[in-house]
Design an enzyme around this catalytic site. Structure first.
Site, mmCIF file in Angstrom:
data_model
loop_
_atom_site.group_PDB
_atom_site.id
_atom_site.type_symbol
_atom_site.label_atom_id
_atom_site.label_comp_id
_atom_site.label_asym_id
_atom_site.label_seq_id
_atom_site.Cartn_x
_atom_site.Cartn_y
_atom_site.Cartn_z
ATOM 1 N N CYS A 89 -16.817 13.772 10.860
ATOM 2 C CA CYS A 89 -17.745 13.282 11.866
ATOM 3 C C CYS A 89 -18.511 12.065 11.353
ATOM 4 O O CYS A 89 -17.954 10.971 11.295
ATOM 5 C CB CYS A 89 -18.662 14.409 12.330
ATOM 6 S SG CYS A 89 -19.226 14.171 14.024
ATOM 7 N N HIS A 142 -14.906 18.681 13.895
ATOM 8 C CA HIS A 142 -15.382 19.568 12.825
ATOM 9 C C HIS A 142 -14.383 20.692 12.530
ATOM 10 O O HIS A 142 -14.524 21.806 13.048
ATOM 11 C CB HIS A 142 -16.727 20.179 13.223
ATOM 12 C CG HIS A 142 -17.827 19.185 13.236
ATOM 13 N ND1 HIS A 142 -18.563 18.872 12.119
ATOM 14 C CD2 HIS A 142 -18.304 18.405 14.232
ATOM 15 C CE1 HIS A 142 -19.455 17.949 12.423
ATOM 16 N NE2 HIS A 142 -19.320 17.651 13.710
ATOM 17 N N GLU A 149 -14.137 22.423 9.960
ATOM 18 C CA GLU A 149 -14.715 23.477 9.107
ATOM 19 C C GLU A 149 -15.037 24.752 9.891
ATOM 20 O O GLU A 149 -15.038 25.845 9.325
ATOM 21 C CB GLU A 149 -15.970 22.969 8.383
ATOM 22 C CG GLU A 149 -17.205 22.693 9.234
ATOM 23 C CD GLU A 149 -17.258 21.285 9.804
ATOM 24 O OE1 GLU A 149 -16.196 20.642 9.933
ATOM 25 O OE2 GLU A 149 -18.376 20.828 10.135
HETATM 26 N N1 GLN Z 1 -24.674 11.160 14.052
HETATM 27 C C1 GLN Z 1 -23.309 10.945 14.413
HETATM 28 C C2 GLN Z 1 -23.090 10.987 15.909
HETATM 29 O O1 GLN Z 1 -23.919 11.465 16.630
HETATM 30 C C3 GLN Z 1 -22.420 11.966 13.725
HETATM 31 C C4 GLN Z 1 -22.652 13.358 14.208
HETATM 32 C C5 GLN Z 1 -22.102 14.387 13.284
HETATM 33 O O2 GLN Z 1 -21.744 14.094 12.162
HETATM 34 N N2 GLN Z 1 -22.047 15.615 13.720
HETATM 35 O O3 GLN Z 1 -22.082 10.547 16.391
#
Ligand code: GLN
Length: 549
Positions: free
Chosen positions: A385, A511, A513
């Site tokens: 992310c 994600h 994970e």
């Molecule tokens: N802050 C970034 C976004 O909003 C990444 C979000 C995250 O890593 N969950 O896109």
């Protein structure tokens, strides 16, 4: 008849109630029962989406896009209970639902009260979790500690369920602390008080899980049984584990917790094969084969802020018969370092680098430096992310020489917004600035690393982010050598990237994970750890060559 188990906690928080509930769930599944898990959080927040990871640990995201307590992650790792919005119940939701009904006039002019309206709604939500005809047992973990004002309506709902469904169908499991005081003496008094408190609200525990620094002897168990009205064999010693939390199902099984529960609920059960957990614990116990992985993030101080990432890395280790040693690196420390040599010193002895998700600008430059170090030194890198966005920013700055490339999250008016909100990208409109949440498909590029790792062309993973790789810069970045290897089905958004000339540098916008299990590591984590092990071997042989020269 469906069965329900309430897991409550006493004395203090953080005794591992979630893991205890999940371990019990696992043991029941290993006896061929079909279970569901639910978590009650007595706070007023409607969900965990707005809660800071500093205060509350990781936000666990479900397929249906609910932002929940991290205990749902424990359930996902220990059991196969489906998890979604319905499995996470908070005071905020219950009140919101009741108040909405009241506004709709559904209470027909009656006074709306905690008992029966709030407690009825709580019961409905609990019954809904296990309503599928195939479900045998619903395990409900009540967050907080008995005696908290906030948990009273939930415990009252549990008491009512025992009364209404019959005690043979509803079981109470209470986790308490047996602290050690001077002279290494174990003390039962706090447990006696906690059970007294529970009984005062009408709930007699059937089983006690006694958390203690070491195993309780039978005399102590007998004493606790006597004071609490719990049968001796149901006073279970939940002692501290040496190597891994994945040992807890084994510790419980050794004391026949599952059999006690099933007999008490009058359920039939099959044989139990514990070998999957035994294998997991064996890998943690062996100390020779270790691989060091750096997690570079900003919420490093708090143990649980990247809980699912940490666990998924351990799972990747299990898949490769290696123990993973996590090296938590505070990205702000890297940010403050003067030279690239300092960065190399800080990261020189790790075999792989992972940059996890995150929000806000703090520590970003440190993550960018970590990504640069990994890219230019051939160190396996896994960006999740925010970790993908950092890869894009770093690449644009270093390779495209757009020195001021950034995400608009960190620099709203920068000249090169390589990561930005969709609405800021001229050619895509009407998406708004809302968070992309929950599971959706990604199409993976044939011949890319990630496609090989998954072994499938289309994958479904969970998202929780707001910003996207900018389509305005996408072609430029790709031509410079940062491959876009995954996209949304309509090709409009970037889902994964890869450094072209690098052993293993992958970034994903989703994600993975959240879907990894100790007994079935997520392929991306298994692949990343495998490559980190290969990197360690390369590093060691290089050292040998240098030493020999
Ligand atoms: N802050 C970034 C976004 O909003 C990444 C979000 C995250 O890593 N969950 O896109």
């Amino acid at each position: 008849m469906k069965k329900y188990i309430f897991v409550t906690g006493g004395v203090c928080s953080s005794l591992g109630k979630g893991i205890a509930a999940a371990s019990l769930g696992s043991l029941l599944e290993l006896r061929d029962l079909r279970i569901r898990m639910a978590k009650i959080d007595p706070y007023i927040n409607v969900d965990a989406g707005t809660m800071s990871p500093y205060q509350h640990g990781e936000v666990y995201v479900t397929d249906d896009g609910a932002e929940t307590d991290l205990d749902l992650g424990n359930y996902a790792r220990f059991t196969s209970s489906p998890l979604g919005r319905a499995n996470s119940i908070t005071t905020g939701q219950i009140y919101q639902e009741v108040i909405q009904r009241e506004r709709e006039g559904r209470y027909l002019g009656r006074t709306v009260q905690v008992i029966p309206h709030i407690t009825d709604r709580i019961k409905q939500r609990i019954l809904a979790v296990g309503e599928h005809p195939e479900v045998d047992v619903t395990i409900v973990e009540v967050g907080g500690t008995v005696g908290d004002i906030e948990s009273v309506p939930f415990l009252e709902a549990a008491r009512q369920m025992m009364h209404e469904l019959g005690h043979e169908n509803v079981l109470s499991v209470h986790l308490t602390l047996i602290p050690e005081v001077a002279g290494s003496e174990l003390k039962t008094k706090p447990t006696q008080h906690s059970v007294k408190e529970l009984r005062a609200i009408g709930v007699q525990p059937d089983i006690l899980l006694c958390r203690a620094p070491r195993q309780l002897d039978d005399d102590m168990r007998r004493k606790i049984a006597l004071f609490t009205n719990v049968p001796f064999e149901a006073v279970v010693s939940a002692y501290d584990v040496e190597s891994t939390i994945y040992e807890i199902p084994l510790i419980f099984a050794r004391q026949s917790l599952d059999v006690i529960v099933l007999d008490r609920l009058g359920l039939e059960y099959g044989e139990c094969d514990l070998s999957p957990w035994e294998h997991v614990v064996d890998v943690f116990r062996q100390s020779e084969q270790t691989v060091r992985i750096a997690v570079v993030g900003k919420y490093i101080e708090l143990h649980d802020s990247y809980k699912s990432v940490d666990e998924a890395l351990y799972h990747g280790g299990i898949a490769n018969d290696h123990r993973v040693q996590l090296v938590k690196v505070d990205s702000e420390l890297l940010e403050r370092m003067e030279t690239d040599e300092d960065i190399a010193d800080a990261l020189g002895d790790v075999d792989g680098i992972l940059v996890p998700g995150g929000f806000g600008s703090r520590g970003i430059e440190g993550m960018v430096r970590a990504a640069r170090y990994a890219r230019t030194n051939g160190v396996p890198y896994f960006g999740i992310c925010l970790g993908l966005q950092v890869m894009v920013i770093e690449y644009a700055r270093s390779v495209l020489e757009l020195d001021e490339a950034d995400s608009t999250e960190f620099r709203p008016d920068g000249p090169h917004p390589v990561v930005s909100l969709l609405e800021e990208q001229v050619d895509v409109r009407n998406y708004g600035g809302t968070m992309r949440l929950g599971a959706s498909d990604s199409h993976l590029l044939a011949g890319s690393l990630i496609r090989d790792v998954y072994g499938e062309p289309v994958v479904r993973e969970r998202h929780r982010h707001r910003y996207e790789v900018s389509n305005r810069y996408r072609q430029m970045i790709e031509e410079a050598g940062l491959m876009v290897t995954g996209v949304t089905p309509d090709h409009s958004l970037v889902e994964s990237v890869q450094w072209a000339d690098h052993p293993w540098g992958i970034g994903v916008q989703f994600h993975p994970e959240f879907r990894s299990k100790p007994t079935a590591a997520h392929p991306l984590f298994a692949g990343f750890v495998e490559q980190s092990i290969a990197h360690r071997v390369r590093r060691e042989s290089q050292v040998e060559v240098e030493a020999g020269a």
